[in-house]
Design a protein around this motif. Structure first.
Motif, PDB file in Angstrom:
ATOM      1  N   GLY A  64      39.362 -21.819  19.896  1.00  0.00           N
ATOM      2  CA  GLY A  64      38.741 -20.505  19.917  1.00  0.00           C
ATOM      3  C   GLY A  64      39.416 -19.581  20.894  1.00  0.00           C
ATOM      4  N   ILE A  70      43.510 -18.627  21.554  1.00  0.00           N
ATOM      5  CA  ILE A  70      44.039 -17.379  21.010  1.00  0.00           C
ATOM      6  C   ILE A  70      44.594 -16.530  22.147  1.00  0.00           C
ATOM      7  N   ARG A  90      31.945 -15.811  15.753  1.00  0.00           N
ATOM      8  CA  ARG A  90      32.305 -16.459  17.012  1.00  0.00           C
ATOM      9  C   ARG A  90      31.741 -17.863  16.981  1.00  0.00           C
ATOM     10  N   TYR A 102      36.024 -20.551  10.245  1.00  0.00           N
ATOM     11  CA  TYR A 102      36.561 -19.416  11.005  1.00  0.00           C
ATOM     12  C   TYR A 102      37.886 -19.827  11.644  1.00  0.00           C
ATOM     13  N   ASP A 103      38.940 -19.096  11.320  1.00  0.00           N
ATOM     14  CA  ASP A 103      40.244 -19.364  11.942  1.00  0.00           C
ATOM     15  C   ASP A 103      40.971 -18.036  12.125  1.00  0.00           C
ATOM     16  N   ALA A 132      39.692 -14.434  10.974  1.00  0.00           N
ATOM     17  CA  ALA A 132      39.371 -13.486  12.060  1.00  0.00           C
ATOM     18  C   ALA A 132      40.083 -12.158  11.819  1.00  0.00           C
ATOM     19  N   THR A 151      37.015 -11.573  23.210  1.00  0.00           N
ATOM     20  CA  THR A 151      38.201 -10.811  22.814  1.00  0.00           C
ATOM     21  C   THR A 151      38.123 -10.276  21.390  1.00  0.00           C
ATOM     22  N   SER A 152      37.211 -10.802  20.562  1.00  0.00           N
ATOM     23  CA  SER A 152      37.235 -10.367  19.169  1.00  0.00           C
ATOM     24  C   SER A 152      36.920  -8.875  19.046  1.00  0.00           C
ATOM     25  N   LYS A 204      40.031  -6.962  19.250  1.00  0.00           N
ATOM     26  CA  LYS A 204      40.776  -7.009  17.988  1.00  0.00           C
ATOM     27  C   LYS A 204      40.201  -5.953  17.044  1.00  0.00           C
TER      28      LYS A 204
HETATM   29  C1  LIG Z   1      39.582 -14.035  18.749  1.00  0.00           C
HETATM   30  C2  LIG Z   1      39.089 -15.332  18.260  1.00  0.00           C
HETATM   31  C3  LIG Z   1      38.106 -16.025  18.985  1.00  0.00           C
HETATM   32  C4  LIG Z   1      37.513 -15.489  20.262  1.00  0.00           C
HETATM   33  O1  LIG Z   1      36.621 -14.430  20.019  1.00  0.00           O
HETATM   34  P1  LIG Z   1      35.411 -14.145  21.028  1.00  0.00           P
HETATM   35  O2  LIG Z   1      35.027 -12.761  20.787  1.00  0.00           O
HETATM   36  O3  LIG Z   1      35.997 -14.313  22.414  1.00  0.00           O
HETATM   37  O4  LIG Z   1      34.353 -15.123  20.759  1.00  0.00           O
HETATM   38  C5  LIG Z   1      37.666 -17.240  18.494  1.00  0.00           C
HETATM   39  N1  LIG Z   1      38.165 -17.765  17.363  1.00  0.00           N
HETATM   40  C6  LIG Z   1      39.104 -17.133  16.641  1.00  0.00           C
HETATM   41  C7  LIG Z   1      39.599 -17.771  15.392  1.00  0.00           C
HETATM   42  C8  LIG Z   1      39.598 -15.892  17.058  1.00  0.00           C
HETATM   43  O5  LIG Z   1      40.540 -15.270  16.336  1.00  0.00           O
END
Ligand SMILES: *Cc1c(COP(=O)(O)O)cnc(C)c1O
Length: 558
Positions: A31, A35, A359, A427-428, A432, A455-456, A459
């Motif tokens: 996770g 990343i 997430r 979820y990958d 994402a 961090t998502s 993005k």
């Molecule tokens: C960016 C990302 C995460 C982390 O996202 P959070 O907002 O920090 O939870 C987890 N898994 C994947 C596949 C991602 O691309």
């Protein structure tokens, strides 16, 4: 004669991380931590920072998630074939594990940037005939097995990693411990440096990633004695890593002279957990190019040539027309909606307000908060149609996380005649990327202060997607109400009881959806696009790993 400059350029920063997520093809991440590590490596390559990455090859990945129709998570091994993408080097070293010699060899993959920069990443492997069958399994599953398995992996990563770099003849200027999993490298450095703690501290940089005590690896000294032996006298080890158990975070703090948390709020929680240590904050970022969808890449290429290696240029986003921004968003949204309709037969619409939440499914992330009051959620939907897309894996041993997934899938069933809701499996990185560029609003509802950074949402901002989230982690720094997004619940300096926090969160969640977000989306396209642009110009321009790497370079590496 060698120029002094060349000498400096030859020295490497060795970036150690249990997981590094570079591509969906390499199942070497779980996770956020992985990343972030991958994004850091990519930005270092772009910026020509002389970094090398060290991680484990994790040949069967973390796990592949299957979801049954009633929402049960089934885990499968998630194998991948390193030889399809990388080269096994002949360099080999041995580490002692449970009094046996274990052979470790690296797979080499070089991250190459358009700028001409390149960062080699070494994926350590123990699956060789010379090793006993048990030891061959050490680098099989990311975060698999029990404490003993974890400790063995950390020996391979930390101690094996240092030895591999030596065997490769690399001149290492700094060892960057990305989370405490690699702390044992500092013990190897102690031995190499005549047991001088001062010398080792000068060589090490440590980034901590979790604001909760339970998130830090701790091993009993019994286990340490059995698995690792006594590479340094136990009385010294206990002074550095804790009297009761070997705490990998404490070990790292004591053997490095630059420490940082991953957001300003996280710096405070870390200082509270480890009083007396200077801990700085370098707020996380994401690799801009990786996380920007094709339509926005094209737009940025047109308006801001060179943006991928200088994401600060996105600050000038107001120079792009509203139509172009909206058009790029519609393209990203179409890709996601088509995907959801294909794999889930969801019947979702291009024009409906789409909220995304993806997430790790675990208690503090509160995937279910939006369903706390179903009547209010229906009221929101009556104001203007919404559709919801969820995704995320639960750790196999996290029963409450598995339960969360079941609940969301249950709600999706119950509400299917009114609100379209899907939970996408596995979820990958690829999923994402589709999600953060295909929804209109990115929702985040962690229980504060448990989200170290997150961090998502960064993005999402790179794709003009607007954040709506609890003020925790990075969002405290990115949020300006009604300008860059919307807050859920109290501000970071406000402190209430758990019940009062939740009451205020639910109030914001439903009220803002019903009275601000839904009406603006359907009736004020201009205002909406303005906020999309602000996400790009006031969030993405800053919350990227180019800034993170530049700060590490100037504050910690030089
Ligand atoms: C960016 C990302 C995460 C982390 O996202 P959070 O907002 O920090 O939870 C987890 N898994 C994947 C596949 C991602 O691309």
């Amino acid at each position: 004669m060698v120029e002094p400059e060349t000498c400096l350029a030859r020295q490497k920063i060795a970036y150690f991380s249990m997981e590094i997520g570079l591509s969906n093809n390499f199942h070497t991440y779980n996770g956020g931590l992985g990343i972030l590590a991958g994004d850091t490596v990519k930005s270092s390559a772009d910026l020509k920072v002389p970094l090398v990455g060290i991680t484990l090859v994790s040949k069967k990945g973390h796990f592949k998630q299957e979801l049954t129709s009633d929402g049960k998570q089934v885990e499968h091994p998630d194998p991948w074939e390193p030889s399809e993408y990388m080269q096994l080097l002949s360099t080999e070293v041995t580490v002692q594990i449970q009094k046996r010699d274990v052979t470790v060899k690296p797979w080499l993959y070089t991250v190459k940037s358009q700028t001409g920069g390149a960062v080699p990443v070494y994926f350590l492997d123990t699956d060789f005939e010379t090793n006993n069958p048990e030891d061959r399994e050490i680098t099989t599953f990311l975060y698999g097995g029990d404490e003993r398995y974890r400790l063995k992996q950390e020996i391979v990563l930390g101690i094996g990693g240092v030895k591999i770099l030596d065997a490769l003849g690399l001149d290492v200027r700094k060892y960057h411990l990305n989370e405490g999993h690699s702390s044992l490298l500092a013990l190897e450095l102690l031995q190499k440096n005549g047991m001088s703690i001062e010398k080792v501290r000068k060589l090490c940089v440590f980034t901590t990633h979790t604001p909760i005590d339970a998130g830090h690896d701790k091993f009993s000294y019994d286990l340490v004695r059995q698995v690792l032996g006594e590479p340094i006298p136990f009385d010294v080890l206990k002074k550095l890593g804790g009297q009761e158990r070997l705490n990998m975070t404490l070990l790292a703090l004591n053997l490095s002279n630059y420490h940082n948390g991953v957001a300003k709020r996280h710096q405070y929680s870390s200082k509270a957990m480890f009083p007396g240590y200077e801990i700085r904050a370098i707020t996380n970022g994401v690799h801009s190019y990786t996380w920007t969808c094709e339509s926005f890449r094209n737009l940025y290429n047109k308006y801001f040539p060179g943006w991928a290696n200088e994401p600060d240029l996105l600050v000038r986003v107001d120079g792009i027309s509203d139509e172009d921004v909206w058009g790029a968003h519609e393209e990203g949204k179409k890709v996601l909606i088509d995907y959801v309709n294909k794999v889930k037969n969801a019947g979702m619409n291009y024009d409906d307000l789409t909220l995304g939440f993806a997430r790790r499914a675990t208690g503090y992330k509160r995937t279910d908060l939006l369903f706390s009051d179903i009547e209010k959620l229906k009221k929101v939907n009556n104001k203007g149609r919404i559709q919801l897309i969820f995704s995320g894996k639960a750790h196999p041993r996290d029963d409450s996380g598995r339960k969360l997934i079941e609940q969301i899938i249950g709600y999706a069933q119950d509400l299917k005649n009114e609100i379209k809701i899907v939970y996408l499996s596995n979820y990958d990185m690829d999923l994402a990327a589709k999600l953060v560029s295909g929804v209109d609003v990115w929702l985040n509802t962690p229980l504060r202060p448990l989200e170290a950074s997150g961090t998502s949402g960064m993005k999402a901002a790179h794709n003009g997607v607007i954040n709506f989230g609890v003020l925790d982690g990075w969002w405290i720094e990115g949020w300006i109400e009604g300008i860059t997004g919307w807050a859920i619940g109290p501000q970071s300096n406000e402190s209430f009881s758990v019940e009062e926090d939740r009451r205020r969160e639910l109030e914001d969640l439903y009220n803002k959806l019903e009275n601000i977000i839904v009406p603006m989306f359907y009736n004020s396209r201009g205002e909406w696009t303005k906020m999309m642009k602000n996400s790009i110009g006031k969030i993405a321009y800053y919350f990227n790993t180019h800034r993170v790497v530049q700060r590490y370079a100037t504050e910690a590496y030089l």
